[in-house]
Design a protein around this motif. Structure first.
Motif, short mmCIF file in Angstrom:
data_model
loop_
_atom_site.label_atom_id
_atom_site.label_comp_id
_atom_site.label_asym_id
_atom_site.label_seq_id
_atom_site.Cartn_x
_atom_site.Cartn_y
_atom_site.Cartn_z
N UNK A 51 0.83 -1.21 0.00
CA UNK A 51 0.00 0.00 0.00
C UNK A 51 0.86 1.26 0.00
N UNK A 52 0.44 2.22 -0.81
CA UNK A 52 1.06 3.55 -0.86
C UNK A 52 0.01 4.61 -0.58
N UNK A 102 3.05 -4.43 11.05
CA UNK A 102 3.05 -4.36 9.59
C UNK A 102 4.40 -3.80 9.14
N UNK A 103 4.89 -4.33 8.03
CA UNK A 103 6.23 -4.00 7.54
C UNK A 103 6.24 -2.70 6.75
N UNK A 104 7.28 -1.89 6.94
CA UNK A 104 7.46 -0.71 6.11
C UNK A 104 8.90 -0.60 5.60
N UNK A 105 9.59 -1.77 5.54
CA UNK A 105 10.97 -1.81 5.05
C UNK A 105 11.14 -2.64 3.79
N UNK A 106 10.35 -3.69 3.62
CA UNK A 106 10.59 -4.68 2.58
C UNK A 106 10.32 -4.22 1.16
N UNK A 107 9.53 -3.17 1.00
CA UNK A 107 9.24 -2.65 -0.34
C UNK A 107 8.35 -3.57 -1.14
N UNK A 151 4.12 0.54 2.36
CA UNK A 151 3.78 -0.28 3.52
C UNK A 151 3.36 -1.66 3.01
N UNK A 152 3.76 -2.70 3.73
CA UNK A 152 3.29 -4.06 3.46
C UNK A 152 2.42 -4.52 4.62
N UNK A 153 1.13 -4.25 4.52
CA UNK A 153 0.24 -4.66 5.59
C UNK A 153 0.17 -6.19 5.67
#
Length: 222
Positions: A51-52, A102-107, A151-153
């Motif tokens: 998600x952006x 939730x991840x916000x590093x993996x892209x 973000x990778x929810x």
């Protein structure tokens, strides 16, 4: 390190002004007004929802992973996290979360990253970067330059003691959700990840659901 306390929402799905299923591998774009609430649901569990977020007032001002991490002093997102744009503008706040983090590093996955991480024969496979570009192409205000770290929810990306990222089995489950309240006019862009090569989707991409509630007495977008 991350801390998490489950916070369920009191909102009823029947009261939502918008309710949509995003099929596995598909994209979605939607504009939120301040005070509107977006719920993203991991329908079957272990689905990564890339998600952006963009400011409607300045579409070039997109979500910033760096500013968001710095603001909250945490690499993971959960209840209470404020998602911040490159300008420092506050875009949304997570106000309910039944997943955990939730991840916000993996892209986002791309044709190029798939070949580097996995094998050259993955080059033609569908990927999130292509979905993002396809959805942005339908809006005159965006170009491919507006792609940014996302973000990778529901995605589990542990960080090793050496500072490396690993893609691990998910921490989510069927029906778990994250709920975000818009703090400004925001465009939401989703790629419901089609990735088949790592455990983020349990090697089986599945649908995601999005619901929107209006702010009480506020504007709506249906």
């Amino acid at each position: 390190m991350s801390t998490f306390q489950a916070v369920a929402s009191e909102r009823n799905a029947a009261d939502a002004v918008y309710n949509h299923i995003i099929a596995a591998g598909e994209g979605w774009i939607y504009d939120l007004f301040p005070g509107q609430v977006l719920r993203i649901v991991d329908v079957e569990g272990n689905q990564a929802v890339d998600t952006l977020f963009y400011s409607k007032e300045d579409p070039g001002d997109h979500y910033s992973a760096v500013r968001t991490i710095t603001r909250q002093n945490n690499i993971y997102l959960t209840t209470g996290s404020v998602l911040v744009a490159e300008s420092g503008r506050e875009l949304l706040q997570i106000t309910a979360d039944t997943c955990g983090r939730h991840d916000t590093l993996g892209g986002a996955c791309s044709a190029q990253s798939n070949t580097v991480r996995y094998s050259h024969d993955t080059l033609p496979m569908h990927n999130c970067r292509d979905t993002f570009m396809l959805m942005l192409a339908g809006r005159d205000e965006f170009t491919k330059r507006d792609l940014a770290p996302n973000v990778n929810f529901f995605m589990n990306v542990p960080v090793t003691p050496e500072g490396e990222l690993t893609f691990a089995d998910g921490v989510s489950g069927p029906g778990r959700y994250v709920e975000l309240t818009a703090l400004a006019p925001v465009t939401v862009l989703i790629s419901n990840c089609p990735q088949l090569n790592n455990p983020c989707n349990a090697y089986n991409p599945t649908p995601a659901q999005v619901l929107v509630w209006n702010a009480e007495g506020g504007e709506g977008n249906v």
